[in-house]
Design a protein around this motif. Structure first.
Motif, PDB file in Angstrom:
ATOM      1  N   THR A 184      44.447  44.173  38.391  1.00  7.58           N
ATOM      2  CA  THR A 184      43.947  43.364  39.502  1.00  7.58           C
ATOM      3  C   THR A 184      42.623  42.696  39.144  1.00  7.58           C
ATOM      4  N   GLU A 185      42.552  42.175  37.925  1.00  8.89           N
ATOM      5  CA  GLU A 185      41.405  41.362  37.525  1.00  8.89           C
ATOM      6  C   GLU A 185      41.325  40.121  38.435  1.00  8.89           C
ATOM      7  N   PRO A 186      40.137  39.531  38.591  1.00  4.27           N
ATOM      8  CA  PRO A 186      40.018  38.336  39.435  1.00  4.27           C
ATOM      9  C   PRO A 186      40.738  37.145  38.818  1.00  4.27           C
ATOM     10  N   THR A 187      41.717  36.596  39.541  1.00 12.32           N
ATOM     11  CA  THR A 187      42.521  35.500  39.001  1.00 12.32           C
ATOM     12  C   THR A 187      42.505  34.252  39.876  1.00 12.32           C
ATOM     13  N   ASN A 188      41.671  34.242  40.919  1.00 11.73           N
ATOM     14  CA  ASN A 188      41.481  33.029  41.716  1.00 11.73           C
ATOM     15  C   ASN A 188      42.792  32.503  42.295  1.00 11.73           C
ATOM     16  N   GLY A 189      43.641  33.415  42.752  1.00 11.35           N
ATOM     17  CA  GLY A 189      44.889  33.031  43.389  1.00 11.35           C
ATOM     18  C   GLY A 189      46.038  32.772  42.440  1.00 11.35           C
ATOM     19  N   GLN A 190      45.796  32.878  41.146  1.00 11.71           N
ATOM     20  CA  GLN A 190      46.839  32.630  40.156  1.00 11.71           C
ATOM     21  C   GLN A 190      47.458  33.947  39.686  1.00 11.71           C
ATOM     22  N   ILE A 191      48.660  33.826  39.111  1.00 14.46           N
ATOM     23  CA  ILE A 191      49.234  34.918  38.324  1.00 14.46           C
ATOM     24  C   ILE A 191      48.934  34.596  36.868  1.00 14.46           C
ATOM     25  N   HIS A 361      56.677  43.043  27.962  1.00 18.65           N
ATOM     26  CA  HIS A 361      56.635  41.695  28.525  1.00 18.65           C
ATOM     27  C   HIS A 361      56.436  41.694  30.037  1.00 18.65           C
ATOM     28  N   ASN A 362      56.219  42.854  30.606  1.00 23.59           N
ATOM     29  CA  ASN A 362      56.011  42.969  32.053  1.00 23.59           C
ATOM     30  C   ASN A 362      54.586  43.439  32.344  1.00 23.59           C
ATOM     31  N   CYS A 363      53.607  42.740  31.767  1.00 24.76           N
ATOM     32  CA  CYS A 363      52.188  43.033  31.963  1.00 24.76           C
ATOM     33  C   CYS A 363      51.484  41.757  32.419  1.00 24.76           C
ATOM     34  N   MET A 364      50.713  41.837  33.490  1.00 20.48           N
ATOM     35  CA  MET A 364      50.052  40.633  34.002  1.00 20.48           C
ATOM     36  C   MET A 364      48.896  40.984  34.913  1.00 20.48           C
ATOM     37  N   SER A 365      48.162  39.941  35.342  1.00 19.20           N
ATOM     38  CA  SER A 365      46.967  40.096  36.166  1.00 19.20           C
ATOM     39  C   SER A 365      47.120  39.297  37.457  1.00 19.20           C
ATOM     40  N   TYR A 366      46.674  39.915  38.562  1.00 21.35           N
ATOM     41  CA  TYR A 366      46.644  39.229  39.858  1.00 21.35           C
ATOM     42  C   TYR A 366      45.668  39.984  40.745  1.00 21.35           C
ATOM     43  N   GLY A 367      44.551  39.354  41.095  1.00 25.91           N
ATOM     44  CA  GLY A 367      43.574  40.053  41.907  1.00 25.91           C
ATOM     45  C   GLY A 367      42.616  39.114  42.596  1.00 25.91           C
ATOM     46  N   PRO A 368      41.811  39.647  43.496  1.00 25.38           N
ATOM     47  CA  PRO A 368      40.895  38.823  44.292  1.00 25.38           C
ATOM     48  C   PRO A 368      39.675  38.379  43.494  1.00 25.38           C
ATOM     49  N   GLY A 369      39.160  37.211  43.866  1.00 28.08           N
ATOM     50  CA  GLY A 369      37.925  36.739  43.272  1.00 28.08           C
ATOM     51  C   GLY A 369      38.139  35.748  42.145  1.00 28.08           C
ATOM     52  N   ASP A 370      37.019  35.262  41.637  1.00 28.75           N
ATOM     53  CA  ASP A 370      36.982  34.228  40.603  1.00 28.75           C
ATOM     54  C   ASP A 370      36.265  34.792  39.388  1.00 28.75           C
ATOM     55  N   LEU A 371      36.909  34.764  38.233  1.00 29.24           N
ATOM     56  CA  LEU A 371      36.330  35.320  37.011  1.00 29.24           C
ATOM     57  C   LEU A 371      35.009  34.640  36.661  1.00 29.24           C
ATOM     58  N   GLU A 372      34.809  33.408  37.096  1.00 28.45           N
ATOM     59  CA  GLU A 372      33.566  32.703  36.797  1.00 28.45           C
ATOM     60  C   GLU A 372      32.352  33.385  37.422  1.00 28.45           C
ATOM     61  N   LEU A 373      32.563  34.205  38.446  1.00 33.56           N
ATOM     62  CA  LEU A 373      31.451  34.910  39.097  1.00 33.56           C
ATOM     63  C   LEU A 373      31.232  36.305  38.531  1.00 33.56           C
ATOM     64  N   ALA A 374      32.152  36.779  37.716  1.00 32.10           N
ATOM     65  CA  ALA A 374      32.019  38.116  37.139  1.00 32.10           C
ATOM     66  C   ALA A 374      30.880  38.149  36.128  1.00 32.10           C
ATOM     67  N   HIS A 375      30.227  39.292  36.021  1.00 30.18           N
ATOM     68  CA  HIS A 375      29.165  39.547  35.039  1.00 30.18           C
ATOM     69  C   HIS A 375      27.886  38.772  35.340  1.00 30.18           C
ATOM     70  N   LYS A 376      27.826  38.079  36.465  1.00 27.04           N
ATOM     71  CA  LYS A 376      26.660  37.259  36.790  1.00 27.04           C
ATOM     72  C   LYS A 376      25.842  37.895  37.904  1.00 27.04           C
ATOM     73  N   PRO A 377      24.564  37.460  38.066  1.00 26.85           N
ATOM     74  CA  PRO A 377      23.807  37.902  39.242  1.00 26.85           C
ATOM     75  C   PRO A 377      24.497  37.432  40.518  1.00 26.85           C
ATOM     76  N   ASP A 378      24.332  38.190  41.588  1.00 27.10           N
ATOM     77  CA  ASP A 378      24.915  37.872  42.891  1.00 27.10           C
ATOM     78  C   ASP A 378      26.435  37.722  42.822  1.00 27.10           C
ATOM     79  N   GLU A 379      27.062  38.550  41.994  1.00 28.51           N
ATOM     80  CA  GLU A 379      28.524  38.599  41.941  1.00 28.51           C
ATOM     81  C   GLU A 379      29.072  38.846  43.349  1.00 28.51           C
ATOM     82  N   SER A 380      30.154  38.139  43.700  1.00 31.09           N
ATOM     83  CA  SER A 380      30.695  38.284  45.052  1.00 31.09           C
ATOM     84  C   SER A 380      32.189  38.009  45.050  1.00 31.09           C
TER      85      SER A 380
END
Length: 402
Positions: A184-191, A361-380
């Protein structure tokens, strides 16, 4: 490896709320308030907290020590068929806090429809969504409704460093080549399914010292390394691109060499990060490095280069026939009334490690949030994203398991 089913209780200061479909937001805030920085506090406290929540659901709970004081946690609901199992896998660690915050990083401040804090999107909100969905299936199983397939929730350590947690989960048999595995990594609405490969090199060039006033009496290791770096960049740029993953890239993340400006340097070391797309793999990358070393040795006589491969993660291509991909896309459409964009994950995740090592072949990511905000100050993370993902993960589990 040590497996231990007798867990310590979570810290009494951390409230334990039920992870029901209406409680993922509250659970996200609870998890953010537990410091699990890596390096830093690590995952001990949050691991005990999650183990306690799983125990309260009445499911089978296991822990597996990966590093001193750092353990993976698994909750398991047995199904009529054990393998393939449906598995939600989430990492518990976050990156360090860093500077530049305008809000307390462990406050889990809720403001303007967002929750702020270290790990908000990477990936404590995703962990909360997965745990919420798992709790619903646990309740159905406790009521006598045995799922068609086993369902597991796995919380891992060390994802933000060397990914030793997921490697331990593989060794322990918690996941297999046939499992259906979602992180459930942040994928911004994408699979996000595919991944560039990630290969690391440590390259050292040796030469001979001399006074800078008579450089011809020495062999400049830094000059040779400069030739090598330029050659590697040229060769990586010439590699074939991939229709989905794009182009291979190279970054020279760390370099060290020399003593003083007036001394010809006799040593230089560089650490290299390559992100590789098919057909360029680690073997091809090593050939590029070897060719560049020969070029540097010729350009600066008297120098010699050598390298070690310090990391080798293969690229992962999308399989459009993946059962989990089809089911996840259907669950997303059911909840959102829209088609999900299917693309690749720009980094490397726990599921990518599993896909690469087990050829799953059945491994993937789908989760809340935007990866661009990860690891940054004021992550949200937007609360509406948490609610969407919670519903999609719950729908996915129900449609596969019942």
């Amino acid at each position: 490896m040590n497996e231990n089913k007798n867990h310590q209780e979570p810290d009494a200061a951390i409230p334990t709320a039920p992870a029901s479909p209406s409680q993922a937001t509250a659970l996200t805030r609870q998890l953010i308030q537990i410091d699990s920085t890596d390096p830093g506090a690590y995952e001990g406290e949050i691991g005990r907290h999650i183990a306690s929540q799983l125990t309260a659901m009445g499911v089978e709970v296991s822990t597996d020590q990966v590093l001193p004081g750092r353990f993976n946690v698994m909750g398991r609901i047995p199904g009529e068929t054990d393998d393939p199992a449906l598995i939600y896998i989430c990492h518990m660690d976050t990156v360090v806090v860093g500077d530049g915050w305008s809000v307390p990083p462990f406050s889990a401040l809720e403001r303007d429809g967002r929750i702020y804090g270290r790990g908000a999107c990477d990936m404590k909100s995703g962990l909360a969504c997965a745990l919420s969905a798992f709790s619903e299936i646990a309740a159905r199983a406790a009521a006598g409704q045995k799922p068609r397939h086993t369902f597991c929730f796995i919380a891992t350590v060390d994802e933000e460093d060397f990914m030793r947690g997921v490697e331990a989960a593989i060794r322990a048999g918690w996941v297999t080549k046939d499992s259906w595995i979602l992180d459930t990594e942040p994928t911004n609405g994408q699979i996000q399914v595919a991944h560039k490969g990630r290969t690391w090199f440590e390259l050292t060039v040796t030469g001979a010292t001399a006074h800078a006033s008579t450089p011809w009496k020495g062999a400049d290791a830094i000059a040779s390394m400069a030739e090598i770096i330029v050659k590697i960049r040229e060769q990586i740029a010439a590699c074939p691109s991939h229709p989905e993953l794009g182009s291979s890239t190279v970054t020279f993340g760390q370099i060290n060499g020399g003593y003083r400006p007036y001394v010809v340097p006799d040593s230089c070391t560089v650490c290299i990060d390559m992100r590789l797309v098919p057909p360029t793999d680690t073997r091809a990358a090593a050939a590029i490095v070897e060719n560049a070393i020969r070029h540097g040795e010729t350009a600066v006589p008297g120098t010699h280069g050598a390298y070690t491969i310090t990391g080798d993660r293969p690229y992962v291509e999308r399989d459009n026939n993946s059962y989990l991909l089809v089911q996840l896309a259907d669950a997303h459409k059911t909840i959102t009334a829209s088609e999900a964009d299917i693309t690749y994950f720009p980094g490397y995740t726990d599921t990518a490690v599993i896909a690469g090592l087990l050829h799953n072949h059945n491994c993937m990511s789908y989760g809340p949030g935007d990866l661009e905000l990860a690891h940054k100050p004021d992550e949200s993370v937007p609360i509406e994203d948490i609610l969407r993902c919670e519903q999609v993960l719950t729908a996915l589990a129900n449609q596969i398991l019942y």
